[in-house]
Motif scaffolding. Structure first.
Motif, PDB file in Angstrom:
ATOM      1  N   TYR A  34     -85.338 -48.701   2.217  1.00 33.19           N
ATOM      2  CA  TYR A  34     -85.975 -47.419   1.979  1.00 33.19           C
ATOM      3  C   TYR A  34     -85.848 -46.480   3.168  1.00 33.19           C
ATOM      4  CZ  TYR A  34     -89.221 -43.946   0.257  1.00 33.19           C
ATOM      5  OH  TYR A  34     -89.763 -42.765  -0.172  1.00 33.19           O
ATOM      6  N   MET A  94     -85.555 -46.162  -3.166  1.00 31.53           N
ATOM      7  CA  MET A  94     -86.783 -46.835  -3.552  1.00 31.53           C
ATOM      8  C   MET A  94     -86.399 -47.924  -4.539  1.00 31.53           C
ATOM      9  SD  MET A  94     -89.931 -47.418  -3.640  1.00 31.53           S
ATOM     10  CE  MET A  94     -90.419 -46.267  -2.373  1.00 31.53           C
ATOM     11  N   LEU A 123     -87.320 -50.866  -6.800  1.00 27.38           N
ATOM     12  CA  LEU A 123     -88.398 -51.593  -7.466  1.00 27.38           C
ATOM     13  C   LEU A 123     -87.960 -53.004  -7.865  1.00 27.38           C
ATOM     14  CD1 LEU A 123     -90.087 -48.912  -9.734  1.00 27.38           C
ATOM     15  CD2 LEU A 123     -90.524 -49.473  -7.372  1.00 27.38           C
ATOM     16  N   ILE A 182     -76.232 -47.585  -7.369  1.00 26.41           N
ATOM     17  CA  ILE A 182     -77.020 -46.615  -6.613  1.00 26.41           C
ATOM     18  C   ILE A 182     -76.172 -45.442  -6.134  1.00 26.41           C
ATOM     19  CG2 ILE A 182     -78.623 -46.319  -4.702  1.00 26.41           C
ATOM     20  CD1 ILE A 182     -79.667 -48.272  -6.708  1.00 26.41           C
ATOM     21  N   GLN A 212     -85.272 -36.087  -6.290  1.00 25.30           N
ATOM     22  CA  GLN A 212     -84.553 -36.497  -7.485  1.00 25.30           C
ATOM     23  C   GLN A 212     -83.946 -37.883  -7.320  1.00 25.30           C
ATOM     24  OE1 GLN A 212     -81.442 -33.978  -8.891  1.00 25.30           O
ATOM     25  NE2 GLN A 212     -81.286 -35.172 -10.776  1.00 25.30           N
ATOM     26  N   ASP A 244     -85.275 -40.220  -5.629  1.00 26.25           N
ATOM     27  CA  ASP A 244     -86.380 -41.150  -5.844  1.00 26.25           C
ATOM     28  C   ASP A 244     -86.592 -41.417  -7.323  1.00 26.25           C
ATOM     29  OD1 ASP A 244     -86.984 -41.712  -3.267  1.00 26.25           O
ATOM     30  OD2 ASP A 244     -88.485 -40.138  -3.046  1.00 26.25           O
ATOM     31  N   VAL A 245     -86.659 -40.334  -8.128  1.00 27.16           N
ATOM     32  CA  VAL A 245     -86.885 -40.497  -9.566  1.00 27.16           C
ATOM     33  C   VAL A 245     -85.784 -41.355 -10.179  1.00 27.16           C
ATOM     34  CG1 VAL A 245     -86.975 -39.312 -11.778  1.00 27.16           C
ATOM     35  CG2 VAL A 245     -88.173 -38.366  -9.815  1.00 27.16           C
ATOM     36  N   ASP A 246     -84.529 -41.010  -9.865  1.00 34.96           N
ATOM     37  CA  ASP A 246     -83.405 -41.737 -10.453  1.00 34.96           C
ATOM     38  C   ASP A 246     -83.382 -43.190 -10.014  1.00 34.96           C
ATOM     39  OD1 ASP A 246     -82.567 -39.624 -11.867  1.00 34.96           O
ATOM     40  OD2 ASP A 246     -80.943 -39.044 -10.530  1.00 34.96           O
ATOM     41  N   ILE A 287     -85.822 -44.988  -8.868  1.00 32.60           N
ATOM     42  CA  ILE A 287     -86.963 -45.725  -9.416  1.00 32.60           C
ATOM     43  C   ILE A 287     -86.641 -46.202 -10.826  1.00 32.60           C
ATOM     44  CG2 ILE A 287     -89.247 -45.342 -10.419  1.00 32.60           C
ATOM     45  CD1 ILE A 287     -89.853 -43.719  -7.830  1.00 32.60           C
ATOM     46  N   THR A 298     -92.745 -57.024  -4.517  1.00 32.07           N
ATOM     47  CA  THR A 298     -92.313 -55.638  -4.326  1.00 32.07           C
ATOM     48  C   THR A 298     -93.480 -54.807  -3.824  1.00 32.07           C
ATOM     49  OG1 THR A 298     -90.875 -55.904  -6.240  1.00 32.07           O
ATOM     50  CG2 THR A 298     -91.222 -53.674  -5.456  1.00 32.07           C
ATOM     51  N   LEU A 299     -94.621 -54.972  -4.492  1.00 38.66           N
ATOM     52  CA  LEU A 299     -95.761 -54.154  -4.125  1.00 38.66           C
ATOM     53  C   LEU A 299     -96.257 -54.469  -2.715  1.00 38.66           C
ATOM     54  CD1 LEU A 299     -97.387 -52.153  -6.098  1.00 38.66           C
ATOM     55  CD2 LEU A 299     -99.211 -53.500  -5.113  1.00 38.66           C
ATOM     56  N   LEU A 337     -93.932 -52.937  -0.230  1.00 38.38           N
ATOM     57  CA  LEU A 337     -94.100 -51.484  -0.183  1.00 38.38           C
ATOM     58  C   LEU A 337     -95.371 -51.105   0.564  1.00 38.38           C
ATOM     59  CD1 LEU A 337     -93.026 -50.576  -3.818  1.00 38.38           C
ATOM     60  CD2 LEU A 337     -91.967 -49.747  -1.736  1.00 38.38           C
ATOM     61  N   ILE A 394     -95.489 -48.778   3.819  1.00 44.61           N
ATOM     62  CA  ILE A 394     -96.261 -47.535   3.845  1.00 44.61           C
ATOM     63  C   ILE A 394     -97.319 -47.600   4.945  1.00 44.61           C
ATOM     64  CG2 ILE A 394     -97.890 -46.122   2.556  1.00 44.61           C
ATOM     65  CD1 ILE A 394     -96.396 -46.970   0.042  1.00 44.61           C
ATOM     66  N   GLU A 398     -99.533 -41.116   6.305  1.00 44.58           N
ATOM     67  CA  GLU A 398     -98.233 -41.210   6.971  1.00 44.58           C
ATOM     68  C   GLU A 398     -98.022 -42.570   7.633  1.00 44.58           C
ATOM     69  OE1 GLU A 398    -100.695 -39.341   7.761  1.00 44.58           O
ATOM     70  OE2 GLU A 398    -101.164 -39.533   9.886  1.00 44.58           O
TER      71      GLU A 398
END
Lengths: 359, 288
Positions: free
Chosen positions: B25, B31, B33, B80, B92, B94-96, B98, B222-223, B226, B230, B280
């Protein structure tokens, strides 16, 4: 005295303004009326399915109606904003579990209302925690949400010494369930249609287009996102509550199955998320395909589902709707830019949709 | 005291997983998943080696890492890269990514189910007590911690003292500027993604020494990864290591004093606290 008068005048002004917005939302052109009439006809036709007398088609109809509600309400939020919610199963499961746990104490209709309220509150908490910050946090948060709720429910049952599952001892004939879901679907479409015409829907489209611009033109982006997320999730909870009697035994792993989310997202994407009726075009073929896959390849369903998902994301990024619109655009000799059809004419330039897959 | 040590041992093993996700990441900016499924695949492969040939998990890491590297490299190149090339903005992408990796995670689960079946897999390796400060601890947890520490140190050294590592760090800071100093950004990103996947598979091998796996637990890992990234701040390795220990400790406390079934709730609790207090990350820089 004068102070009071000004506030009163201000109030009256606000009232007329609100009334005007309301009337503007409801002001129907001949075209709108035609669309509404067509939609009503389609719903009337769909409601005749139980009279076909086939139990197989009726149960398939229940699945289609259920996924129509779930996929369309998912699209209400995730379509315009591009915030992918992966928590449908969490809200669905909350609704289902409330019904299963409460049946001993309350009548079923009351539980449906409670499920709706609980789903809305839960969505509000999640939304307030994550949607104030833009970025991928929301998606990450929703990714594990169903699993989190499943763990908590299993733990709570453990602590209370209950068994791991609950019996749902009421029966709801498939026919009634089908009509209920169909009514719910009608409500979802109506709500979605109204939102699309309202300031809120407009705000969401701008947020999806460019959130920074949305903030700068004075949109309260957090509020708009949370409101829509709550609406969308409430429908998932109600659907879960309605579906509970279909399973006579409810267990955390059934109620919070991650596959539900996956199916909802895949169907919505297949249909197309930039139109209200898009998901419907994904739900029907995919439910049939899913029937076929699970009958023919029961051991490989997960793998095949994953492959079809990737095919949809890569090959038809704008869904069936996108394909149709391109076709129509070509026939009319246009450039095929029908994707912006849902926005008011003069604002097309501002709302240049980020058409996924169309550089 | 024993809770503290178990938590630290677990956190140390998580650190490896977090570093892998940070490469994917933070450097490749994808990103992913399907990250947890790679961890599960590493664990399953290790289990399989152990069951078939009584091979030590440490030996199987040597086999798992190149395979995971190759698979992840292929995933980046085939799936990817087209998304990276067509994306006009990070949002965008990120959306794709994900959506694509969400689908990919189900493909991985499907493959794991087909190959290994749906049972819980576990084996017994080094399940002996080892005494630290007068209290016994499972030797396999300590071995996993040490393995993770060694791999983390190697990775850190590679990133900081080699030319290739330097180019990866440059891409992490600014892909556009990295391209200006003739770093092949696409190659560096593919490298980072593949390396991240290889590291996570190795992490899965280590975790399998003391955790039970089945095909569907990937999403939990995964979670967790992440949340660690973060919490630590997306582009800071020190942050990720500190955050790994924080998660390991929190989880062990929750598992010991409340219920072992609530480890994900512990991760979520940390997540909510970060979101509300310091979005952050611990070491992240506040953006304007």
């Amino acid at each position: 005295m004068t102070g009071g008068e000004t506030t009163m005048r201000k109030d009256a002004g606000a009232l007329t303004r609100a009334a005007r917005t309301f009337r503007a939302t409801l002001a129907l052109t001949a075209r709108d009326k035609r669309h509404l009439a067509v939609a009503a006809l389609l719903f009337a036709a769909a409601s005749l399915l139980p009279f076909s007398g086939s139990g197989y088609w009726l149960s398939l109809g229940v699945s289609i109606a259920m996924f129509t509600v779930l996929a369309t309400s998912w699209t209400l939020f995730s379509g315009p904003t591009n915030y992918i919610s992966l928590a449908t199963a969490a809200f669905f499961g909350v609704g289902m579990y409330i019904v299963a746990a409460g049946l001993d104490y309350l009548p079923y209709p009351a539980l449906i209302v409670i499920a709706a309220i609980a789903g809305a509150l839960f969505a509000m908490i999640v939304g307030l925690a994550t949607l104030r910050i833009s970025g991928v946090y929301f998606v990450i948060f929703t990714l594990g949400l169903a699993e989190l709720v499943r763990q908590i429910v299993a733990w709570a049952q453990n602590v209370m010494g209950a068994s791991s599952g609950l019996y749902v001892l009421i029966t709801l004939p498939d026919q009634t369930l089908y009509w209920l879901l169909l009514m719910l679907a009608a409500v979802v479409f109506l709500v979605g249609w109204l939102i699309g015409r309202s300031r809120l829907g407009f705000a969401l489209r701008i947020i999806g287009n460019d959130e920074v611009v949305a903030v700068h033109v004075g949109i309260n982006t957090a509020r708009a996102k949370v409101v829509l997320f709550v609406i969308s999730s409430t429908f998932a909870s109600i659907t879960g509550a309605l579906l509970a009697p279909r399973w006579s035994y409810v267990e955390p792993s059934i109620a919070f199955s991650p596959f539900l989310t996956f199916e909802v997202v895949i169907m919505a994407l297949l249909g197309g998320v930039h139109r209200l009726w898009g998901p419907l075009l994904g739900v029907i073929p995919f439910t049939l395909l899913w029937e076929f896959i699970s009958a023919k390849f029961p051991a490989q369903t997960t793998l095949l589902l994953g492959v079809s998902f990737l095919l949809i994301v890569y090959v038809i990024p704008r869904g069936v709707v996108g394909l149709l619109e391109d076709l129509i655009g070509q026939r009319r000799g246009g450039s095929g830019s029908a994707g912006a059809g849902g926005t008011p004419g003069g604002l097309k330039a501002m709302l240049q949709w980020r058409k996924r897959g169309h550089a | 005291m024993s809770v503290l040590i178990v938590g630290l041992l677990l956190g140390g093993t998580y650190a490896l997983i977090a570093m892998g996700l940070q490469l994917q990441y933070g450097v490749a900016r994808v990103m992913n998943l399907a990250y947890g499924e790679v961890i599960v695949a590493g664990a399953f492969a290790t289990f399989w080696f152990f069951a078939a040939a009584q091979a030590s998990p440490f030996l199987s890491i040597i086999g798992v890492v190149p395979v995971a590297f190759a698979v992840n490299w292929a995933v980046y190149r085939v799936l990817i890269l087209p998304l990276v090339r067509r994306a006009k903005s990070q949002g965008q992408l990120d959306v794709d990514s994900i959506l694509a990796t969400f689908g990919l995670s189900f493909i991985f689960i499907g493959i794991l189910l087909t190959v290994f079946g749906g049972e819980m897999l576990t084996y017994s390796y080094l399940a002996r007590p080892f005494v630290i400060l007068g209290e016994p601890y499972a030797l396999n947890r300590i071995a996993a911690f040490l393995g993770s520490a060694i791999l983390c140190a190697c990775l850190y050294g590679w990133l900081h003292w080699t030319r290739a590592g330097l180019s990866l760090r440059a891409v992490a800071v600014n892909p556009g500027a990295a391209a200006l100093v003739s770093i092949n950004v696409e190659r560096a990103s593919a490298m980072a993604f593949a390396l991240g996947g290889a590291v996570s598979a190795a992490g899965g091998s280590l975790l399998s020494m003391f955790l039970t796996f089945d095909a569907s637990v990937g999403v939990i890992f995964t979670l967790k990864a992440l949340v660690i990234v973060i919490l630590g701040g997306v582009s800071d390795i020190r942050g990720a290591i500190v955050a790994s220990f924080v998660l390991g400790l929190t989880e062990t406390f929750v598992a010991t004093f409340i219920d072992p079934g609530l480890t994900l709730a512990a991760a979520y609790m940390l997540f909510i606290i970060i979101l509300l207090v310091r979005p952050e990350g611990l070491f992240g820089r506040r953006s304007s």
